[in-house]
Design an enzyme around this catalytic site. Structure first.
Site, PDB file in Angstrom:
ATOM      1  N   GLU A  90      -1.246  21.491 -31.560  1.00 19.12           N
ATOM      2  CA  GLU A  90      -0.783  23.037 -31.990  1.00 19.12           C
ATOM      3  C   GLU A  90       0.233  23.277 -30.897  1.00 19.12           C
ATOM      4  O   GLU A  90       0.954  24.067 -31.339  1.00 19.12           O
ATOM      5  CB  GLU A  90      -2.074  23.685 -31.804  1.00 19.12           C
ATOM      6  N   ASP A 112      -6.090  20.991 -28.432  1.00 23.04           N
ATOM      7  CA  ASP A 112      -5.202  20.412 -27.449  1.00 23.04           C
ATOM      8  C   ASP A 112      -4.746  21.543 -26.376  1.00 23.04           C
ATOM      9  O   ASP A 112      -4.977  22.720 -26.655  1.00 23.04           O
ATOM     10  CB  ASP A 112      -3.870  19.815 -27.995  1.00 23.04           C
TER      11      ASP A 112
HETATM   12 ZN   LIG Z   1      -3.566  28.345 -28.697  1.00 23.47          ZN
END
Ligand SMILES: [Zn+2]
Length: 400
Positions: A145, A80
């Site tokens: 994340e 992401d």
């Molecule tokens: Zn990163």
């Protein structure tokens, strides 16, 4: 030919392939929780590269495997990205994936689809070499994340029962070998006052003034924080990142206040300690304890709509310089490139907060691109770094 020469030759042979893979991944926008399309593309790419197994986990991350060893070495890349921010700050289309003589351009090239691309090439190389050593090599392409670092790995370990013996994060390190970073947590402080008519403030107790004193107490706490003993991770910090004051009207003494805190944790500092410090400093400043100091929860749902969350606590981690994983990394790097790697640490936070911080699985970092490019406009990564990293990733399992 020695294995290191063979690996170096293959990584070189796949220079354009690695750049192309990264370019393709950058062209697919994948903000946190919206990674489905890029995950499907990565699964396809891993299958095409000949991985032994590729699947989606329950949260939506892609998990690929090469080899059948009884132990597990995991390479991780989150796939992401943060948003582009102000589009006017970009000289090129952030999703062009443009490749020139030196760089690949676009959002996520450094943070950290470059690591993902080098991992796919490494898997391809291992398959071509007929890799069959003690470690099964897992390649994880993880989700969400940027929103909640480590949650994807908390899920992999606790729910999917994928528990590596050793792990490597491929977040950008400029091809240096990293062995830790500070942890972090978020806290919410609530304070209460007594409201009264704005014409008679002496009848009330202002939550705004309490909040101001509490904020200055946090400044004092920040100044008092000390570095870790080894002086490797440096000192923790605390920042008041948001303040809100509420009352019955804008013509009244407010009776509620909220302070939002960002706390970076060095080695030896944990959530319990950080919360007790906040309580102590605020109590000293106000002459009374705050109403509450809590860790908020992360609750957004990913592309698979799985119900999963955690508190916003991301433990500090590091491993010793003489740990066998660090040593294997140093030896592999020397075999490949004929010199010692720089061993250092990240400034930012990674999935290591879960892998090593929470679950104590030894981890190192080694990734293409520069940390300073992360989250910045005109983000880019060197093609050369992809060649170096794909070789390093393919080499490491042979050194364990
Ligand atoms: Zn990163």
């Amino acid at each position: 030919m020695g294995i290191e020469k063979e690996i170096r030759a293959k990584a070189e042979e796949y220079r354009d392939y690695s750049a192309k893979v990264l370019s393709e991944l950058v062209k697919i926008k994948s903000y946190s929780t919206e990674e489905e399309a890029v995950c499907r593309k990565i699964k396809e790419m891993c299958e095409e590269a000949g991985f032994d197994e590729v699947y989606f986990d329950g949260l939506g991350s892609v998990v690929g495997r090469v080899g059948n060893g009884s132990k597990i070495l995991a390479f991780d890349a989150h796939i992401d990205t943060v948003t582009v921010g102000d589009p006017a700050a970009w000289e090129k289309d952030p999703f062009s994936g443009e490749i020139d003589d030196v760089h690949i351009w676009g959002r996520g090239t450094s943070d950290q689809k470059g690591g993902a691309a080098a991992m796919i090439t490494a898997g391809r190389i291992l398959k071509e070499l007929g890799y069959d050593k003690d470690y099964s090599v897992y390649f994880t392409f993880t989700v969400m994340e940027e929103d909640c670092d480590g949650m994807c790995w908390k899920y992999l370990i606790e729910e999917e029962k994928l528990v590596p013996d050793l792990a490597v994060s491929t977040e950008p390190t400029s091809c240096r070998l990293y062995r830790g970073h500070r942890g972090r947590m978020e806290m919410m402080v609530k304070l209460r006052g007594v409201s009264s008519h704005g014409s008679a403030p002496e009848r009330g107790v202002s939550a705004a003034y309490k909040a101001s004193r509490a904020a200055l107490a946090m400044e004092k706490l920040n100044d008092a924080l000390q570095p870790d003993e080894e002086k490797f991770l440096g000192k923790g910090t605390i920042v008041v990142s948001e303040m809100k004051v509420n009352g019955p009207s804008q013509c009244a003494v407010p009776d509620q206040a909220m302070l939002y805190l960002d706390r970076r944790l060095t080695w030896g500092e944990d959530a319990e300690l950080a919360i007790s410090q906040v309580k102590e400093y605020i109590t000293e400043a106000l002459g009374e304890a705050p109403e509450s100091v809590t860790m908020p929860n992360y609750t957004r749902k990913g592309w698979k709509k799985t119900d999963y969350g955690q508190e916003l606590y991301f433990p500090t981690w590091k491993i010793d310089e003489d740990h066998k994983l660090v040593q294997a990394g140093v030896a592999g790097y020397k075999d490949l490139f004929g010199k010692e790697p720089v061993v250092d640490k990240w400034t930012f936070s990674t999935n290591g907060v879960s892998i090593c911080g929470r679950h104590k699985i030894p981890m190192i970092g080694f990734g293409p691109g520069d940390e300073k490019e992360a989250h910045a406009p005109n983000e880019k990564t060197r093609v050369e770094d992809l060649v170096i990293c794909s070789a390093f990733y393919a080499m490491l399992p042979y050194k364990l």
